[in-house]
Design a protein around this motif. Structure first.
Motif, PDB file in Angstrom:
ATOM      1  N   UNK A 288       0.870  -1.220  -0.046  1.00 20.38           N
ATOM      2  CA  UNK A 288       0.099   0.030   0.103  1.00 20.38           C
ATOM      3  C   UNK A 288       0.926   1.458   0.089  1.00 20.38           C
ATOM      4  N   UNK A 289       1.960   1.087   0.597  1.00 19.17           N
ATOM      5  CA  UNK A 289       2.946   2.374   0.615  1.00 19.17           C
ATOM      6  C   UNK A 289       3.502   2.437  -0.657  1.00 19.17           C
ATOM      7  N   UNK A 290       3.820   1.488  -1.346  1.00 10.91           N
ATOM      8  CA  UNK A 290       3.997   1.578  -2.562  1.00 10.91           C
ATOM      9  C   UNK A 290       3.205   2.402  -3.610  1.00 10.91           C
ATOM     10  N   UNK A 291       1.825   1.847  -3.470  1.00 11.26           N
ATOM     11  CA  UNK A 291       0.914   2.648  -4.314  1.00 11.26           C
ATOM     12  C   UNK A 291       0.814   4.276  -3.678  1.00 11.26           C
ATOM     13  N   UNK A 292       0.817   4.434  -2.781  1.00 12.01           N
ATOM     14  CA  UNK A 292       0.772   5.826  -2.243  1.00 12.01           C
ATOM     15  C   UNK A 292       2.146   6.645  -2.788  1.00 12.01           C
ATOM     16  N   UNK A 294       3.424   5.802  -5.679  1.00 13.41           N
ATOM     17  CA  UNK A 294       3.213   5.930  -7.049  1.00 13.41           C
ATOM     18  C   UNK A 294       2.219   7.439  -7.212  1.00 13.41           C
ATOM     19  N   UNK A 295       1.309   7.349  -6.157  1.00 13.50           N
ATOM     20  CA  UNK A 295       0.283   8.496  -6.644  1.00 13.50           C
ATOM     21  C   UNK A 295       0.980   9.981  -6.366  1.00 13.50           C
ATOM     22  N   UNK A 296       1.911   9.859  -5.531  1.00 17.02           N
ATOM     23  CA  UNK A 296       2.468  11.267  -5.741  1.00 17.02           C
ATOM     24  C   UNK A 296       2.776  11.779  -7.202  1.00 17.02           C
ATOM     25  N   UNK A 297       2.905  10.894  -8.184  1.00 18.80           N
ATOM     26  CA  UNK A 297       3.204  11.132  -9.511  1.00 18.80           C
ATOM     27  C   UNK A 297       2.059  10.906 -10.593  1.00 18.80           C
ATOM     28  N   UNK A 298       1.166  10.231  -9.993  1.00 21.19           N
ATOM     29  CA  UNK A 298      -0.017   9.716 -10.968  1.00 21.19           C
ATOM     30  C   UNK A 298      -1.295  10.617 -10.374  1.00 21.19           C
ATOM     31  N   UNK A 299      -1.573  10.904  -9.196  1.00 20.91           N
ATOM     32  CA  UNK A 299      -2.609  11.620  -8.818  1.00 20.91           C
ATOM     33  C   UNK A 299      -2.367  13.229  -8.915  1.00 20.91           C
ATOM     34  N   UNK A 300      -2.803  13.877  -9.835  1.00 22.58           N
ATOM     35  CA  UNK A 300      -2.406  15.335 -10.134  1.00 22.58           C
ATOM     36  C   UNK A 300      -3.705  16.107 -10.360  1.00 22.58           C
ATOM     37  N   UNK A 302      -4.316  20.544 -11.259  1.00 27.15           N
ATOM     38  CA  UNK A 302      -3.695  21.745 -11.279  1.00 27.15           C
ATOM     39  C   UNK A 302      -3.952  22.942 -10.125  1.00 27.15           C
ATOM     40  N   UNK A 303      -4.746  22.493  -9.090  1.00 22.76           N
ATOM     41  CA  UNK A 303      -4.927  23.465  -8.075  1.00 22.76           C
ATOM     42  C   UNK A 303      -4.416  22.825  -6.860  1.00 22.76           C
ATOM     43  N   UNK A 304      -3.929  21.622  -6.676  1.00 19.15           N
ATOM     44  CA  UNK A 304      -3.288  20.807  -5.630  1.00 19.15           C
ATOM     45  C   UNK A 304      -1.746  20.664  -5.906  1.00 19.15           C
ATOM     46  N   UNK A 305      -1.162  20.708  -4.833  1.00 17.22           N
ATOM     47  CA  UNK A 305       0.229  20.615  -4.652  1.00 17.22           C
ATOM     48  C   UNK A 305       0.775  19.205  -5.084  1.00 17.22           C
ATOM     49  N   UNK A 306       1.947  18.961  -5.741  1.00 24.38           N
ATOM     50  CA  UNK A 306       2.155  17.587  -5.917  1.00 24.38           C
ATOM     51  C   UNK A 306       2.371  16.672  -4.352  1.00 24.38           C
ATOM     52  N   UNK A 307       1.656  15.662  -4.746  1.00 27.71           N
ATOM     53  CA  UNK A 307       1.851  14.672  -3.236  1.00 27.71           C
ATOM     54  C   UNK A 307       0.645  14.784  -2.494  1.00 27.71           C
ATOM     55  N   UNK A 308      -0.328  15.697  -2.775  1.00 32.49           N
ATOM     56  CA  UNK A 308      -1.288  16.083  -1.961  1.00 32.49           C
ATOM     57  C   UNK A 308      -2.495  14.930  -1.515  1.00 32.49           C
ATOM     58  N   UNK A 309      -2.446  13.679  -2.407  1.00 32.17           N
ATOM     59  CA  UNK A 309      -3.364  12.717  -2.558  1.00 32.17           C
ATOM     60  C   UNK A 309      -2.672  11.423  -1.806  1.00 32.17           C
ATOM     61  N   UNK A 310      -3.113  11.247  -0.593  1.00 30.41           N
ATOM     62  CA  UNK A 310      -2.525  10.267   0.356  1.00 30.41           C
ATOM     63  C   UNK A 310      -3.285   9.026   0.572  1.00 30.41           C
ATOM     64  N   UNK A 311      -2.771   8.002   1.119  1.00 30.95           N
ATOM     65  CA  UNK A 311      -3.285   6.865   1.799  1.00 30.95           C
ATOM     66  C   UNK A 311      -2.948   6.571   3.357  1.00 30.95           C
ATOM     67  N   UNK A 312      -3.770   7.024   4.145  1.00 32.70           N
ATOM     68  CA  UNK A 312      -3.621   7.074   5.448  1.00 32.70           C
ATOM     69  C   UNK A 312      -3.732   6.004   6.222  1.00 32.70           C
ATOM     70  N   UNK A 313      -2.784   5.134   6.752  1.00 31.12           N
ATOM     71  CA  UNK A 313      -3.091   4.045   7.796  1.00 31.12           C
ATOM     72  C   UNK A 313      -3.403   4.573   9.245  1.00 31.12           C
ATOM     73  N   UNK A 359      -2.793  -7.933  -6.853  1.00 35.70           N
ATOM     74  CA  UNK A 359      -1.297  -8.033  -7.583  1.00 35.70           C
ATOM     75  C   UNK A 359      -0.328  -8.407  -6.613  1.00 35.70           C
ATOM     76  N   UNK A 360      -0.256  -7.890  -5.324  1.00 30.74           N
ATOM     77  CA  UNK A 360       0.920  -7.959  -4.559  1.00 30.74           C
ATOM     78  C   UNK A 360       0.514  -9.299  -3.723  1.00 30.74           C
ATOM     79  N   UNK A 361      -0.584  -9.564  -3.562  1.00 28.59           N
ATOM     80  CA  UNK A 361      -1.007 -10.699  -2.731  1.00 28.59           C
ATOM     81  C   UNK A 361      -0.706 -11.885  -3.437  1.00 28.59           C
TER      82      UNK A 361
END
Length: 472
Positions: A288-292, A294-300, A302-313, A359-361
């Motif tokens: 899950x951390x690996x997916x998070x 990746x999201x720093x680059x794939x979830x964009x 224009x009004x949000x700073x890079x890395x705004x979208x997170x997966x919080x445990x 996929x990881x499992x």
């Protein structure tokens, strides 16, 4: 449970399809920008009346805090203890709004949890506006004061549960509307107050969506949720990320703790002996951390700073049904809360998370034979109103004018919100929505929740200007 709509006898409530103008549509995002204007004589008169009656709004806030309107569906809350509190708070607000010649209606989707709709009727032909606020609060916490439902003041700061999130917004709504009424302003469009239940648990079906589905639609919505902080007063937001609350459960195989060497060392029986669910949960956590990452680059957006979208445990729990260290735990559960950008749907996010973890499992022999268990609990769609739409620009201009007296810099454009709000559910029905309010998001949901009382009249002036210009 089917929606029940109750019309109050007092206040001249009307029958029929309430609060919507035939053929009403949301304004086009390509509408011309409203020309910047100096405050009119009427707006200055309304400002003066807001200042004159600011102490009354503080009294309303004090009375609202005193009503325990805790959301009965909050985790860890005894729902019976707070049953009916949201309704009682709305009844108090209705009494105050009745003094401004507003008619009142009730929408009760869930028994004992009544939403208030108060309407100031316009003369006809103008655009309508909703002022939306949730009356429910989070659960009380032990803070510096013994009674969280007693408003306490230190200087110009008022402490109390719900003070900032968001009963100060309700007080500002009342203050704006009573000033408009006292000034004798005539509006072409209707102005609604939607004071709703359920927001703190994403229960929009019982709150804002129930109100809209009951026919109380408007051409735009302004939501005075807390968007202020000492360093950034009255941020005005047109967008917020979506979120999803979900859990992932990993199954193991219990055995005596001393058999760990046989389960994980060469020469032992491996999975035939036992499988510690915590070990497998750590594997899934890393995926899950690996997916998070990746999201720093794939979830964009224009009004949000890079890395705004997170997966919080947020929660990890593992055991055999009781908390006992001498056993291999045979189950482990993560509770996650993630955020995602406007333009993506909850369904897309759910599919992406499940595909990545499955996929990881599939690479682990035990997990391949004992699939992950997902529970998708609650989701909040992203909020997005075109920042170039006419309503966004009317609201931004009103905000910039009213905060100028505080020495606060103008915003060139709306900014993303720090938290979700019911704006999402207006926008889901094609109604543009903007969020800007007097509360301090940094102390929302805190043990010592508080609001700066001087922010209430500022918020009221901003709301009054929006109503006078949008509904004119």
């Amino acid at each position: 449970m089917p929606s029940e709509v109750r019309a109050a006898d007092a206040g001249g409530a009307r029958d029929g399809a309430p609060g919507i103008r035939a053929g009403s549509t949301a304004p086009s995002s390509t509408a011309p920008s409203p020309a910047s204007t100096a405050p009119s004589r009427l707006e200055l008169a309304v400002d003066a009346l807001i200042d004159e009656h600011a102490a009354d709004a503080e009294q309303l806030l004090t009375e609202l805090v005193a009503v325990p309107s805790v959301n009965p569906k909050q985790p860890g809350v005894n729902g019976d203890q707070y049953a009916g509190g949201e309704t009682r708070a709305n009844e108090l607000l209705a009494e105050w709004l009745g003094r401004t010649a507003m008619e009142t209606h009730w929408v009760e989707q869930e028994a004992g949890r009544a939403n208030l709709v108060a309407i100031r009727r316009g003369g006809g032909g103008g655009r309508s506006l909703a002022l939306n606020g949730h009356i429910d609060t989070v659960a009380p916490q032990q803070g510096r004061f013994a009674d969280p439902f007693k408003a306490e003041r230190i200087g110009r700061t008022l402490f109390g549960l719900g003070a900032t999130d968001m009963k100060a917004g309700h007080a500002a709504m009342w203050l704006a509307l009573q000033a408009i009424e006292r000034a004798g302003a005539t509006l072409a469009g209707d102005v609604h107050v939607h004071s709703v239940v359920g927001e703190e648990t994403m229960s929009h079906e019982a709150g804002t969506t129930a109100v809209l589905n009951a026919g109380y639609r408007t051409d735009a919505a302004l939501i005075p949720e807390p968007t202020s902080s000492p360093s950034a007063l009255f941020n005005l937001s047109n967008t917020a990320p979506g979120n999803y609350l979900f859990s992932v459960t990993v199954r193991g195989k219990s055995t005596h703790w001393a058999s760990r060497n046989l389960a994980i060392r060469a020469g032992g029986g491996g999975d035939e002996v036992g499988v510690n669910a915590i070990d497998k949960a750590v594997y899934i956590y890393n995926a899950m951390r690996q997916l998070e990452e990746q999201w720093a680059f794939t979830k964009k957006h224009p009004q949000f700073a890079p890395g705004s979208f997170i997966i919080h445990p947020g929660v990890l729990h593992a055991d055999i049904g009781v908390a006992a260290a001498p056993y291999f735990p045979d189950r482990a559960r993560f509770d996650y809360l993630l955020s995602f950008p406007p333009g993506e749907t909850s369904e897309q996010i759910r599919a992406e998370v499940e595909a990545h973890l499955n996929g990881a499992a599939a690479l682990d022999p035990w997990l391949r034979q004992h699939p992950l268990e997902f529970e998708w609990i609650d989701t909040w769609p992203p909020a997005y109103t075109d920042p170039q739409s006419e309503f966004a620009r009317v609201a931004l201009e009103a905000r910039n004018e009213t905060v100028a007296a505080l020495g606060v810099e103008s915003l060139a454009a709306p900014v993303p919100a720090g938290a979700q709000s019911d704006a999402s559910f207006y926008e889901a029905q094609g109604i543009p929505a903007i969020v800007c309010g007097p509360g301090d998001l940094l102390v929302a949901h805190a043990a010592d929740e508080a609001v700066n009382l001087d922010m209430i009249p500022v918020a009221a002036k901003m709301m009054a200007r929006v109503a006078l210009r949008w509904c004119a």
